[in-house]
Design a protein around this motif. Structure first.
Motif, PDB file in Angstrom:
ATOM      1  N   PRO A 347       0.151  -1.052  -0.458  1.00 34.60           N
ATOM      2  CA  PRO A 347       0.019  -0.275   0.043  1.00 34.60           C
ATOM      3  C   PRO A 347       1.040   1.298  -0.379  1.00 34.60           C
ATOM      4  CG  PRO A 347       0.470  -1.085   2.189  1.00 34.60           C
ATOM      5  CD  PRO A 347       0.836  -2.143   1.238  1.00 34.60           C
ATOM      6  N   ALA A 348       0.640   2.084  -0.680  1.00 37.55           N
ATOM      7  CA  ALA A 348       1.259   3.903  -0.855  1.00 37.55           C
ATOM      8  C   ALA A 348       1.651   4.258   0.597  1.00 37.55           C
ATOM      9  CB  ALA A 348       0.238   4.558  -1.090  1.00 37.55           C
ATOM     10  N   ASP A 349       1.241   3.654   1.331  1.00 42.10           N
ATOM     11  CA  ASP A 349       1.777   4.339   2.486  1.00 42.10           C
ATOM     12  C   ASP A 349       2.537   3.546   3.573  1.00 42.10           C
ATOM     13  OD1 ASP A 349       0.071   1.915   3.875  1.00 42.10           O
ATOM     14  OD2 ASP A 349      -1.111   3.071   5.726  1.00 42.10           O
ATOM     15  N   ASP A 350       3.148   2.254   3.201  1.00 47.71           N
ATOM     16  CA  ASP A 350       3.807   0.998   3.120  1.00 47.71           C
ATOM     17  C   ASP A 350       5.269   1.316   2.741  1.00 47.71           C
ATOM     18  OD1 ASP A 350       5.297  -0.541   4.850  1.00 47.71           O
ATOM     19  OD2 ASP A 350       4.945  -1.795   3.616  1.00 47.71           O
ATOM     20  N   ALA A 351       5.616   2.626   1.781  1.00 44.99           N
ATOM     21  CA  ALA A 351       6.416   2.647   0.559  1.00 44.99           C
ATOM     22  C   ALA A 351       7.166   3.919   1.098  1.00 44.99           C
ATOM     23  CB  ALA A 351       5.445   3.062  -0.952  1.00 44.99           C
ATOM     24  N   ASP A 352       8.506   3.719   0.192  1.00 47.32           N
ATOM     25  CA  ASP A 352       9.776   4.641   0.365  1.00 47.32           C
ATOM     26  C   ASP A 352       9.658   6.215  -0.003  1.00 47.32           C
ATOM     27  OD1 ASP A 352       9.582   3.811  -1.679  1.00 47.32           O
ATOM     28  OD2 ASP A 352      12.289   3.922  -1.656  1.00 47.32           O
ATOM     29  N   GLY A 353       9.372   6.899   0.622  1.00 47.42           N
ATOM     30  CA  GLY A 353       9.330   8.172  -0.530  1.00 47.42           C
ATOM     31  C   GLY A 353      10.104   9.414   0.360  1.00 47.42           C
ATOM     32  N   VAL A 354      10.315  10.630   0.093  1.00 46.95           N
ATOM     33  CA  VAL A 354      10.687  11.551   0.384  1.00 46.95           C
ATOM     34  C   VAL A 354       9.070  12.753  -0.024  1.00 46.95           C
ATOM     35  CG1 VAL A 354      12.043  12.023  -1.557  1.00 46.95           C
ATOM     36  CG2 VAL A 354      13.179  12.931   0.821  1.00 46.95           C
ATOM     37  N   VAL A 355       9.867  13.808   1.563  1.00 48.27           N
ATOM     38  CA  VAL A 355       9.021  15.015   1.278  1.00 48.27           C
ATOM     39  C   VAL A 355       9.945  15.926   1.842  1.00 48.27           C
ATOM     40  CG1 VAL A 355       7.527  13.962   1.076  1.00 48.27           C
ATOM     41  CG2 VAL A 355       8.003  15.045   3.662  1.00 48.27           C
ATOM     42  N   LEU A 356       9.965  17.041   1.212  1.00 45.26           N
ATOM     43  CA  LEU A 356      10.081  19.128   1.685  1.00 45.26           C
ATOM     44  C   LEU A 356       9.916  19.447   1.920  1.00 45.26           C
ATOM     45  CD1 LEU A 356      13.387  20.819   1.677  1.00 45.26           C
ATOM     46  CD2 LEU A 356      11.970  21.651  -0.072  1.00 45.26           C
ATOM     47  N   SER A 357       9.492  20.045   3.899  1.00 50.15           N
ATOM     48  CA  SER A 357       8.867  20.763   4.387  1.00 50.15           C
ATOM     49  C   SER A 357       9.889  22.039   4.634  1.00 50.15           C
ATOM     50  CB  SER A 357       8.927  20.069   5.427  1.00 50.15           C
ATOM     51  OG  SER A 357       9.498  19.220   6.094  1.00 50.15           O
ATOM     52  N   ASN A 358       9.429  22.431   5.848  1.00 51.12           N
ATOM     53  CA  ASN A 358       9.859  23.480   6.476  1.00 51.12           C
ATOM     54  C   ASN A 358      10.030  23.647   8.376  1.00 51.12           C
ATOM     55  OD1 ASN A 358      10.734  27.090   7.709  1.00 51.12           O
ATOM     56  ND2 ASN A 358      10.905  26.934   5.593  1.00 51.12           N
ATOM     57  N   ALA A 381      16.680  13.142  -4.403  1.00 51.23           N
ATOM     58  CA  ALA A 381      17.953  13.887  -4.884  1.00 51.23           C
ATOM     59  C   ALA A 381      17.449  15.324  -5.194  1.00 51.23           C
ATOM     60  CB  ALA A 381      19.340  13.461  -5.787  1.00 51.23           C
ATOM     61  N   GLY A 382      16.236  14.551  -6.370  1.00 51.57           N
ATOM     62  CA  GLY A 382      15.447  16.078  -6.750  1.00 51.57           C
ATOM     63  C   GLY A 382      14.736  16.450  -6.324  1.00 51.57           C
ATOM     64  N   VAL A 383      13.810  16.023  -5.021  1.00 57.45           N
ATOM     65  CA  VAL A 383      13.486  16.550  -4.113  1.00 57.45           C
ATOM     66  C   VAL A 383      14.378  17.256  -3.357  1.00 57.45           C
ATOM     67  CG1 VAL A 383      11.839  16.622  -2.113  1.00 57.45           C
ATOM     68  CG2 VAL A 383      11.954  14.656  -3.973  1.00 57.45           C
ATOM     69  N   LEU A 384      15.370  17.346  -3.068  1.00 55.56           N
ATOM     70  CA  LEU A 384      15.982  17.614  -1.929  1.00 55.56           C
ATOM     71  C   LEU A 384      16.951  18.235  -2.237  1.00 55.56           C
ATOM     72  CD1 LEU A 384      15.480  15.056   0.753  1.00 55.56           C
ATOM     73  CD2 LEU A 384      13.968  16.675   0.772  1.00 55.56           C
ATOM     74  N   GLU A 385      16.816  18.897  -3.405  1.00 55.72           N
ATOM     75  CA  GLU A 385      18.016  19.636  -4.058  1.00 55.72           C
ATOM     76  C   GLU A 385      18.402  21.485  -3.030  1.00 55.72           C
ATOM     77  OE1 GLU A 385      16.878  21.337  -7.851  1.00 55.72           O
ATOM     78  OE2 GLU A 385      17.331  19.219  -8.118  1.00 55.72           O
TER      79      GLU A 385
END
Length: 464
Positions: A347-358, A381-385
């Motif tokens: 399921p989607a909530d069990d997959a790896d991922g990355v987000v950029l926040s503040n 790499a693309g998300v956390l430039e």
């Protein structure tokens, strides 16, 4: 002449101008001084009075054709340095510069070819890649920008990847290939020689060889010792190469196949582990606009997909066998693994991922992980430039790992550490120096109750 040479003085400007002007005057004087002999019709030339072994030198006048050719050359040179740069810092009457000439030629080419490039801009990559016209345009661009590293046949060489197979460290989907071409890539393999020593480096090398080579090519005893180092010890190779050497996209290549960027011999593998490797793919965004990038992406994608179709996805390796005893089970990582059939469609909530926040006005990165895993998301790499740039600029990146509350508490604590180490390895692979990354253990590594996906994360904050 470049004005930067006059940083402290105008001497060189005057010096060059004087040499040019005096040269023209000297050439004019030479012509006039040698054009004094005149012969009337029927008059014979006299000798100069010099004689060598009975051979006398006649004092003939200059040939008329040669004289006027010299005069025309002198006039041409004089007109040229008036119209174009050539006398010190004088720009010439026409104000010509190589930069302006380049821009004019580029603009002319854009006007001629832009409609052609735009024709393919909205077409799917798969369709563009099959077009014969695009293949020729793409090859022309490839021959201009790419063959120096990847070769005329695109099969690469030592240190430069083959683009005609399906082995892609940064991903072989069209979007990933475009990102690689547009922004470039930096791949870093740390040097483990100082930490491991010569013998343990050999042990790891033999284990790596055991992942893809027949038994007669490696020492089984060394491979057994190397396996322990691969999955733990000072190296923790699995954080970049995966727990089965299958590779982690964007971090470390697959070690279980027979594709070797730096060579697959025992000597080459030992050298790689000992000294590390550093490779850089330059960014081409300044040379290729969006339409050209689209064509270039289609061409490169088509090199490994000749029929215009992507290959079928590879089957995922089966999960490791579960330990037979209760004590062995307690030593296994932590959060319970799902059955193999369910892992294939997590399921989607069990997959790896990355987000950029503040956080507190500063960028914060959050890595999410699948249950029991420490694999970093492929698109990190693309998300956390912004965070990667901060680390490269000398800011401190504080990395803290967490788990959910399921499984053994002690093993969970170890898993949270491994996740933090995987994130650390990711940032080092992007070019952030190790001294700018701090692994900081939180007071409570359990970030969520139950199997809540929000708990399986690593937080990265920027300090300084």
């Amino acid at each position: 002449m470049n004005t930067t040479s006059q940083f402290t003085s105008n001497f060189w400007n005057i010096y060059i101008a004087a040499i040019v002007v005096l040269s023209f005057i000297g050439l004019a004087w030479l012509l006039i001084s040698q054009n004094v002999v005149k012969l009337k019709k029927g008059e014979e030339a006299k000798t100069t009075g010099h004689e060598w072994d009975g051979i006398e030198e006649y004092n003939n006048p200059l040939p008329r054709w040669w004289f006027w050719l010299y005069v025309l050359t002198w006039i041409f040179g004089a007109v040229y340095i008036v119209l174009y740069p050539g006398v010190g810092d004088f720009k010439g009457v026409l104000g010509w510069t190589s930069h302006n000439q380049y821009e004019k030629e580029v603009a002319k080419a854009e006007e001629q070819y832009k409609p052609l490039y735009a024709k393919f801009a909205n077409m799917p990559i798969e369709q563009v890649a099959k077009d014969p016209q695009v293949q020729q345009i793409g090859k022309n661009m490839f021959d201009t920008y790419c063959i120096q590293c990847h070769g005329a046949d695109a099969k690469g060489s030592k240190g430069f990847p083959n683009l005609t197979d399906h082995d892609w460290l940064w991903g072989g989907e069209p979007e990933q290939i475009r990102e690689t071409i547009e922004k470039g890539r930096v791949g870093v393999m740390a040097a483990w020689g100082p930490a491991l020593g010569e013998e343990r480096v050999k042990d790891v090398a033999h284990y790596v060889m055991s992942l893809s080579k027949p038994k007669d090519q490696y020492d089984e005893d060394r491979a057994a010792r190397g396996k322990a180092l691969f999955h733990g010890g000072p190296a923790n190779c699995f954080t970049c190469h995966g727990d089965q050497g299958q590779g982690v996209q964007g971090l470390g290549p697959n070690l279980s196949d027979d594709v070797w960027l730096w060579g697959g011999t025992q000597k080459a593998i030992i050298e790689t582990i000992t000294n590390g490797r550093h490779g850089q793919m330059p960014a081409w965004a300044n040379f290729l606009d969006n339409d050209k990038l689209h064509i270039m992406t289609a061409y490169v994608w088509g090199l490994s997909n000749k029929d215009g179709k992507a290959p079928a996805p590879k089957a995922q390796p089966a999960a490791a066998a579960q330990p037979a005893t209760a004590s062995a089970a307690a030593a296994q990582p932590t959060e319970p693994a799902a059955p193999v059939a369910e892992q294939a469609a997590a399921p989607a909530d069990d997959a790896d991922g990355v987000v950029l926040s503040n956080k507190d006005g500063k960028p914060q990165g959050i890595f999410y992980f699948a249950t029991g895993k420490s694999d970093v998301s492929a698109n990190a790499a693309g998300v956390l430039e912004e965070i990667i740039k901060a680390g490269k600029d000398g800011k401190r990146l504080v990395v803290s790992g967490y788990t959910d509350s399921t499984g053994n508490a002690a093993a969970n604590a170890e898993l949270s550490k491994k996740r933090a180490q995987a994130v650390q390895a990711f940032f080092e692979a992007q070019g952030v120096k190790a001294e700018n990354i701090e692994l900081r253990k939180p007071e409570d590594t359990t970030a969520a109750q139950g199997d809540n996906a929000a708990g399986r994360r690593v937080e990265v904050t920027v300090e300084g």
